[in-house]
Design a protein around this motif. Sequence first.
Motif, mmCIF file in Angstrom:
data_model
loop_
_atom_site.group_PDB
_atom_site.id
_atom_site.type_symbol
_atom_site.label_atom_id
_atom_site.label_comp_id
_atom_site.label_asym_id
_atom_site.label_seq_id
_atom_site.Cartn_x
_atom_site.Cartn_y
_atom_site.Cartn_z
ATOM 1 N N TYR A 321 63.934 1.390 -8.237
ATOM 2 C CA TYR A 321 63.748 2.577 -9.313
ATOM 3 C C TYR A 321 63.248 3.452 -8.695
ATOM 4 N N SER A 322 63.435 4.771 -9.116
ATOM 5 C CA SER A 322 63.045 6.083 -8.658
ATOM 6 C C SER A 322 61.593 6.361 -9.481
ATOM 7 N N ASP A 323 61.050 7.660 -9.288
ATOM 8 C CA ASP A 323 60.035 8.020 -9.532
ATOM 9 C C ASP A 323 60.208 8.570 -10.992
ATOM 10 N N ASN A 324 61.380 8.761 -11.739
ATOM 11 C CA ASN A 324 62.030 9.139 -12.846
ATOM 12 C C ASN A 324 61.589 7.855 -13.946
ATOM 13 N N ALA A 325 61.853 6.952 -13.293
ATOM 14 C CA ALA A 325 61.659 5.689 -14.223
ATOM 15 C C ALA A 325 60.090 5.361 -14.331
ATOM 16 N N PHE A 326 59.668 5.514 -13.308
ATOM 17 C CA PHE A 326 57.944 5.351 -13.480
ATOM 18 C C PHE A 326 57.273 6.458 -14.157
ATOM 19 N N THR A 327 57.718 7.650 -14.290
ATOM 20 C CA THR A 327 57.087 8.673 -15.013
ATOM 21 C C THR A 327 57.395 8.349 -16.412
ATOM 22 N N ARG A 328 58.828 7.999 -16.787
ATOM 23 C CA ARG A 328 59.242 7.869 -18.203
ATOM 24 C C ARG A 328 58.316 6.648 -18.824
#
Length: 366
Positions: A321-328
């Motif tokens: 998973y990417s930082d996009n997933a983490f942030t969301r």
Amino acid sequence: MKRDAQVLHDKAISSITVATTAFNSPSDVGRVTQVLLSLQHSFEMLLKSALVQNGAKVFDKRTGRSIGFESCLSQAEGHAAIKLTAEDAGTLRAIDAMRDDEQHWFNEVSEQILYRYARAGVTIFDEVLDRVFREQLASFLPTRVLPISTDAPKELTLLLDEEFSQIAALLKPGRRARERARARIRTLLAMEAHNDEDTRVSSRDVDRVEKGIRLKKSRAEVFPKLEGLGTSVEGAGINVTVHFTKTHGAPVRYLADEAQEAAGIREVDLQKKFHRTATKLAEDLGLTGPKSAALRVHLAVDKDTKCFHDFVFGQSKHRAYSDNAFTRMREAKKTADMKTIWQAHHPRASKKDETCSVAGCLAGRP
């Protein structure tokens, strides 16, 4: 102010002072290098200070080391207190990409481009300082210390066209200026960070751009992600503010077959972009594995290719998973009713998509 935040804050002020002083130096010896290194460092310290002040984690549990510039940007972008916009994050990524080439290889940044990024940097620094600490940069700097230029700034599209024309001229047969041309190409590739958060300038990218220019392709074909990039300038004198603005550029082709001809393509290090396992993602969010999985279902994280990637190694497949997933997921966790999400989306729940009453559920999204 928290003690660690204060130390980082002071280092940020010191570096922005060095950057602006270097910009206004009458000597060109090491000037661009000093501006870019100090400007990038000032923002890493400022963002870390803001994150620490707001209780965010800035140390990697696995390595025990503080997070890097990219992770700072990822956390600061959309943070409730820092409120770093996507446009400003793009500006800082471009500064970082230019700094990376300047520090580890070489590039050539024209005076016009350097001025725009130095002035935009001062603007963003002042705004973040105000939002997080209720301070003004002018309180720490003499009024004479800000980026000034005797070369009147040109409209950005015209500037990019001129840069592109100069690169083409340097690549003409008999000029023996190929390295200078490639140094300028690196700067324009770094500017693509405004429209591509994964921008990393590689020699293979430079090769492809050089080939495209030699084939007399247009700037839009060679640098599609610079299309729609502009600047917004307001105020005058010491009160001038500069922001980069952007619209989505022309689509870029990502090719598996390198034999195919292409100029404006970008290589992406997927393992760097998608660097969290499901377990690490849950750990960073402070959730158990099953509850993290339920939240992923709720937000349709595993249906968004910006959030996940499946790495295949022989017969094995591993999802990351990417930082996009983490942030969301982090932002959703702050306000969402996790109890209801768990009841609707835990592994043994039936008719998950129909029973979730939490607003914004995307579990049934195709």
